[in-house]
Design a protein around this motif. Structure first.
Motif, PDB file in Angstrom:
ATOM      1  N   LEU A   4      -6.891  12.654   1.144  1.00 38.60           N
ATOM      2  CA  LEU A   4      -6.626  11.247   1.427  1.00 38.60           C
ATOM      3  C   LEU A   4      -5.640  11.098   2.589  1.00 38.60           C
ATOM      4  O   LEU A   4      -5.825  10.251   3.460  1.00 38.60           O
ATOM      5  CB  LEU A   4      -6.085  10.539   0.185  1.00 38.60           C
ATOM      6  N   SER A   5      -4.632  11.949   2.621  1.00 37.81           N
ATOM      7  CA  SER A   5      -3.661  11.909   3.721  1.00 37.81           C
ATOM      8  C   SER A   5      -4.323  12.223   5.053  1.00 37.81           C
ATOM      9  O   SER A   5      -4.073  11.550   6.054  1.00 37.81           O
ATOM     10  CB  SER A   5      -2.527  12.911   3.466  1.00 37.81           C
ATOM     11  N   PHE A  11      -7.853   7.984  10.388  1.00 39.02           N
ATOM     12  CA  PHE A  11      -8.126   6.561  10.564  1.00 39.02           C
ATOM     13  C   PHE A  11      -7.088   5.909  11.477  1.00 39.02           C
ATOM     14  O   PHE A  11      -7.425   5.104  12.349  1.00 39.02           O
ATOM     15  CB  PHE A  11      -8.155   5.863   9.202  1.00 39.02           C
ATOM     16  N   ILE A  12      -5.826   6.282  11.296  1.00 41.06           N
ATOM     17  CA  ILE A  12      -4.755   5.741  12.141  1.00 41.06           C
ATOM     18  C   ILE A  12      -4.956   6.161  13.589  1.00 41.06           C
ATOM     19  O   ILE A  12      -4.795   5.359  14.513  1.00 41.06           O
ATOM     20  CB  ILE A  12      -3.375   6.177  11.605  1.00 41.06           C
ATOM     21  N   THR A  37      -1.665  -1.357   8.052  1.00 42.65           N
ATOM     22  CA  THR A  37      -1.890  -1.281   6.608  1.00 42.65           C
ATOM     23  C   THR A  37      -2.098   0.169   6.172  1.00 42.65           C
ATOM     24  O   THR A  37      -1.556   0.598   5.141  1.00 42.65           O
ATOM     25  CB  THR A  37      -3.108  -2.140   6.222  1.00 42.65           C
ATOM     26  N   ALA A  38      -2.861   0.926   6.937  1.00 40.75           N
ATOM     27  CA  ALA A  38      -3.063   2.346   6.620  1.00 40.75           C
ATOM     28  C   ALA A  38      -1.747   3.108   6.714  1.00 40.75           C
ATOM     29  O   ALA A  38      -1.478   4.004   5.902  1.00 40.75           O
ATOM     30  CB  ALA A  38      -4.101   2.949   7.552  1.00 40.75           C
ATOM     31  N   MET A  39      -0.922   2.746   7.667  1.00 40.32           N
ATOM     32  CA  MET A  39       0.375   3.414   7.801  1.00 40.32           C
ATOM     33  C   MET A  39       1.274   3.121   6.614  1.00 40.32           C
ATOM     34  O   MET A  39       2.022   3.991   6.167  1.00 40.32           O
ATOM     35  CB  MET A  39       1.041   2.976   9.107  1.00 40.32           C
ATOM     36  N   ILE A  44       3.619   5.227   1.402  1.00 42.87           N
ATOM     37  CA  ILE A  44       3.621   5.292  -0.066  1.00 42.87           C
ATOM     38  C   ILE A  44       3.315   6.714  -0.530  1.00 42.87           C
ATOM     39  O   ILE A  44       3.948   7.231  -1.455  1.00 42.87           O
ATOM     40  CB  ILE A  44       2.618   4.283  -0.659  1.00 42.87           C
ATOM     41  N   LEU A  45       2.342   7.361   0.118  1.00 43.16           N
ATOM     42  CA  LEU A  45       2.003   8.742  -0.245  1.00 43.16           C
ATOM     43  C   LEU A  45       3.154   9.707   0.038  1.00 43.16           C
ATOM     44  O   LEU A  45       3.295  10.730  -0.631  1.00 43.16           O
ATOM     45  CB  LEU A  45       0.748   9.198   0.507  1.00 43.16           C
ATOM     46  N   LEU A  46       3.975   9.378   1.018  1.00 38.62           N
ATOM     47  CA  LEU A  46       5.146  10.203   1.333  1.00 38.62           C
ATOM     48  C   LEU A  46       6.353   9.847   0.464  1.00 38.62           C
ATOM     49  O   LEU A  46       7.461  10.317   0.711  1.00 38.62           O
ATOM     50  CB  LEU A  46       5.503  10.055   2.812  1.00 38.62           C
TER      51      LEU A  46
END
Length: 88
Positions: A4-5, A11-12, A37-39, A44-46
């Motif tokens: 996902l990351s 995508f970014i 939004t993706a960033m 959040i994942l970090l």
């Protein structure tokens, strides 16, 4: 989680290239909003929720809104009223 990351970072990167290559300003702003939004999801994942909230609020929210208002003031976005009045 790692897939996902990588997907989000790809995508970014694609959004960053697309914003610079897009000729239409409105499309460019929408792509910028998607990138922001993706960033925020990456933050959040970090495990950095404070940065995620700030990125979502400022990057995807306030900055995008200000860009829309600037395009409207520059008459780069046509509204229904402009089309009804016959303005160009």
């Amino acid at each position: 989680m790692e897939a996902l990351s990588v997907l989000l970072l790809g995508f970014i990167l694609i959004c960053a290239v697309a914003v610079s290559l897009t000729k239409d300003l409105l499309t460019s702003i929408i792509i910028f909003m998607a990138q922001s939004t993706a960033m925020s999801v990456v933050w959040i994942l970090l495990r950095s929720p404070d940065l995620a909230i700030t990125e979502a609020a400022v990057g995807a929210g306030v900055t995008t809104l200000l860009m829309f208002v600037a395009l409207k003031k520059l008459h780069a976005i046509k509204t229904r009223e402009d089309e009804h009045d016959g303005r160009k």
